[in-house]
Design a protein around this motif. Structure first.
Motif, short mmCIF file in Angstrom:
data_model
loop_
_atom_site.label_atom_id
_atom_site.label_comp_id
_atom_site.label_asym_id
_atom_site.label_seq_id
_atom_site.Cartn_x
_atom_site.Cartn_y
_atom_site.Cartn_z
N VAL B 78 5.76 3.51 -7.18
CA VAL B 78 4.34 3.19 -7.16
C VAL B 78 3.91 2.99 -8.61
CG1 VAL B 78 2.01 4.11 -6.76
CG2 VAL B 78 3.78 4.46 -5.05
N LEU B 79 3.35 1.83 -8.90
CA LEU B 79 2.80 1.57 -10.23
C LEU B 79 1.28 1.51 -10.10
CD1 LEU B 79 5.24 -1.22 -11.49
CD2 LEU B 79 5.31 1.21 -12.02
N SER B 80 0.59 2.12 -11.05
CA SER B 80 -0.87 2.23 -10.90
C SER B 80 -1.57 0.88 -10.89
CB SER B 80 -1.44 3.12 -12.00
OG SER B 80 -1.06 2.63 -13.26
N GLU B 81 -1.07 -0.06 -11.68
CA GLU B 81 -1.81 -1.33 -11.82
C GLU B 81 -1.07 -2.51 -11.21
OE1 GLU B 81 -2.09 -1.34 -16.02
OE2 GLU B 81 -4.05 -0.38 -16.01
N SER B 82 -0.09 -2.23 -10.37
CA SER B 82 0.72 -3.34 -9.85
C SER B 82 1.19 -3.02 -8.44
CB SER B 82 1.91 -3.52 -10.80
OG SER B 82 2.79 -4.49 -10.30
N GLN B 92 2.83 -8.70 7.06
CA GLN B 92 3.75 -9.56 6.30
C GLN B 92 4.61 -8.71 5.36
OE1 GLN B 92 0.65 -12.03 4.59
NE2 GLN B 92 1.18 -13.75 5.90
N ILE B 93 3.99 -7.72 4.74
CA ILE B 93 4.73 -6.83 3.83
C ILE B 93 5.83 -6.10 4.61
CG2 ILE B 93 4.53 -4.70 2.45
CD1 ILE B 93 1.78 -5.76 1.52
N ALA B 94 5.52 -5.68 5.83
CA ALA B 94 6.53 -5.00 6.66
C ALA B 94 7.74 -5.91 6.88
CB ALA B 94 5.91 -4.58 8.00
N GLY B 95 7.47 -7.19 7.12
CA GLY B 95 8.57 -8.16 7.30
C GLY B 95 9.40 -8.31 6.03
N LYS B 132 -5.52 0.94 -0.68
CA LYS B 132 -4.41 0.37 -1.45
C LYS B 132 -3.48 1.47 -1.95
CE LYS B 132 -6.40 -3.88 -3.25
NZ LYS B 132 -6.97 -4.55 -4.39
N ALA B 133 -4.08 2.56 -2.45
CA ALA B 133 -3.26 3.66 -2.98
C ALA B 133 -2.41 4.28 -1.88
CB ALA B 133 -4.16 4.70 -3.62
N LYS B 134 -3.03 4.49 -0.72
CA LYS B 134 -2.27 5.08 0.40
C LYS B 134 -1.14 4.15 0.83
CE LYS B 134 -6.20 6.61 2.51
NZ LYS B 134 -7.05 6.96 3.64
N LEU B 135 -1.44 2.85 0.89
CA LEU B 135 -0.42 1.88 1.29
C LEU B 135 0.77 1.91 0.32
CD1 LEU B 135 0.53 -0.44 3.12
CD2 LEU B 135 -0.69 -2.02 1.62
N LYS B 136 0.49 1.98 -0.98
CA LYS B 136 1.58 2.00 -1.97
C LYS B 136 2.50 3.19 -1.72
CE LYS B 136 -0.78 -0.15 -5.91
NZ LYS B 136 -1.27 0.08 -7.28
N VAL B 137 1.93 4.35 -1.44
CA VAL B 137 2.76 5.54 -1.20
C VAL B 137 3.50 5.42 0.13
CG1 VAL B 137 2.75 8.05 -0.94
CG2 VAL B 137 1.30 6.99 -2.65
N LEU B 138 2.82 4.86 1.13
CA LEU B 138 3.48 4.67 2.44
C LEU B 138 4.67 3.72 2.30
CD1 LEU B 138 0.54 4.40 4.99
CD2 LEU B 138 2.26 6.18 4.85
N ILE B 139 4.50 2.69 1.51
CA ILE B 139 5.61 1.74 1.28
C ILE B 139 6.77 2.47 0.60
CG2 ILE B 139 6.34 -0.28 -0.07
CD1 ILE B 139 3.53 -1.46 0.46
N ALA B 140 6.44 3.21 -0.49
CA ALA B 140 7.50 3.88 -1.27
C ALA B 140 8.28 4.90 -0.44
CB ALA B 140 6.89 4.54 -2.50
#
Lengths: 221, 283
Positions: B78-82, B92-95, B132-140
């Motif tokens: 997770v990057l704070s600004e990216s 789409q991200i899931a794909g 957005k922040a929650k999504l970033k952590v969920l992705i990671a």
């Protein structure tokens, strides 16, 4: 590469309304008359190339490249995908517009002023020119970003035209004579020229990829 | 060892990074410091996003640039600004993730997105900061990473959203063999999560301590000028002049409590330790 391809296709779809407008405009021009036939295929191919290149701008926006490079992809595989993607969608644009042009010309009963061979060669030349432009533009876009790359391209075109003008003025070349000589040379050495163009293009492609790889390698995010 | 940095140096104008740290398997390691202290630069060096001028960086025992795609697929970032482009949707991200990460569980990921009320059919540009922040952590945390590298994952969030993210990270650490390196300038986030803390200031690691030791052994003595004169200063780490006398940071709280029972002592919260380490003077 598949994941990055999916990303770029998704980003491409963001502008789907624009594509319909571009196609409608192109068809409108085509309907205006035979004079516009010559620019229909290169116009669509060029627009598709620009849209492919635009995905680099999307990647760069909001420091997105930093995150992309933390995914399980290397800088080289990112580049490979970008070249493949741009080639793929500009070729798709070229193929669709070529088929559309043939269908419209045939269905409309437009007279074929060129032979089938001449027509086919002109289509292939459009695609090769588009590939050459792609090899030129990808490193420029990677180096200077979306906005600055347009200025850089303008500069390249300006310098190239300037150099040719200078050669023309200084050497006092007979343009008509040269045109006749070129036409005759092409007629006599068509196959050899075709092979030379393909080899030259492949060489430009390799140089372009290496330059792009060097640019990405030096970049910090 | 998951991550190892030995004397990693990087110069940007007036800023100089000089950082050594380690992230052990099974541990949550925090990097704490003020804005501009060097946290993001350290993270970028670990991720190979910038080249260090000198020093050694190892992730899974290898230089970051030499990690294979398979090894990178075991690191969640997770990057704070990216992040992913704002012109993408969660579905789409899931794909995309499905094609990039062999261990990505699409169903579980989308279910978690639903649980955290993250819409799958909206462009990311329409998301709130918290979403957005929650999504970033969920992705990671969606592809069975062995290592999470999280730069300010709770930045700009309200207390509720921050708690949700910290819960996600605790849940992630329930599986053995995993590690997290997390940075934040909000000390309370790290206090309850990290086993190990590094404090960075002006590019230098100024303190490294286990969180328990920091909370149990560190303290701030509040002494008058007279008390200061008679104080054993051998265990004082930093001192700061105050209107009443001196504030003194120590890593041996019990020593001073036993030997100077009349002196006022405050337990060392992370905030207080940071403040003293940065603003205090070395004796």
């Amino acid at each position: 590469m598949k994941g990055l391809m999916k990303k770029d296709i998704s980003l491409l779809l963001v502008n789907r309304k624009l594509y319909l407008m571009v196609l409608a405009l192109a068809l409108f021009y085509l309907a205006m008359g035979e004079a516009m036939e010559g620019i229909f295929v290169p116009y669509i191919t060029y627009i598709m190339l620009m849209l492919g290149l635009n995905t680099i701008a999307y990647d760069d926006a909001d420091r997105g490249m930093a995150f992309l490079l933390t995914l399980p992809v290397s800088k080289t595989s990112y580049l490979r995908e970008k070249y493949a993607f741009c080639l793929l969608i500009s070729s798709a644009g070229w193929a669709v517009s070529s088929i559309l042009l043939i269908v419209i010309k045939t269905a409309g009963g437009n007279a074929w002023k060129q032979t089938i061979t001449e027509f086919g060669i002109s289509l292939v030349v459009y695609l090769l020119l588009c590939m050459f432009l792609m090899f030129l533009l990808i490193p420029i876009q990677l180096k200077y970003g979306s906005e600055n790359s347009r200025i850089a391209l303008f500069g390249v075109v300006l310098v190239t035209v300037g150099v040719f003008m200078l050669i023309y003025k200084v050497s006092g070349i007979d343009v008509d004579g040269m045109d006749r000589w070129i036409t005759s040379f092409i007629d006599r050495n068509a196959w050899m020229l075709a092979v030379a163009v393909v080899v030259l293009l492949a060489l430009v492609g390799v140089i372009s990829f290496r330059v792009s790889a060097g640019i990405l390698e030096k970049k910090e995010y | 060892m998951m991550i190892e940095l030995q004397h990693v140096k990087k110069k940007y104008g007036d800023f100089n990074l000089n950082c050594s740290l380690q992230v052990q398997e099974g541990m949550v390691t925090g990097l704490i410091g003020a804005n501009g202290a060097g946290k993001s630069t350290t993270f970028k060096a670990i991720l190979g996003l910038l080249k260090a001028d000198s020093g050694v960086i190892r992730v899974f025992g290898k230089e970051p640039e030499k990690l294979t795609a398979e090894e990178k697929s075991r690191i969640g970032v997770v990057l704070s600004e990216s992040g992913f482009s704002n012109y993408l949707k969660v579905k789409q991200i899931a794909g995309i993730l499905e094609s990039l990460y062999p261990r990505f569980q699409k169903g579980v990921f989308l279910e978690k997105c639903r649980r955290f009320q993250i819409p799958s059919d909206k462009l990311l540009k329409e998301f709130s900061t918290g979403m957005k922040a929650k999504l970033k952590v969920l992705i990671a945390t969606s592809f069975e990473a062995r290592l999470l590298i999280l730069d300010e994952p709770t930045s700009g969030l309200d207390v509720v959203a921050r708690d949700e993210i910290l819960d996600l990270l605790r849940e992630y650490m329930e599986t053995d063999g995993r590690s997290i390196l997390i940075s934040s300038h909000i000390s309370s986030d790290l206090e309850g999560l990290c086993d190990d803390l590094y404090m960075i200031d002006h590019g230098e690691i100024v303190l490294h301590e286990e969180t328990d030791a920091l909370l149990n052994s560190y303290g701030v003595l509040k002494v008058s000028r007279e008390e200061w004169e008679n104080l054993d200063k051998s265990c004082i780490l930093r001192v700061r002049k105050e209107s009443f006398g001196y504030s003194c940071l120590t890593g041996e709280r019990d020593f001073y409590m036993e030997n100077y029972p009349s002196i006022a002592m405050e337990k060392g919260s992370i905030d207080e330790v940071i403040f003293m380490m940065i603003k205090g003077e070395v004796l």
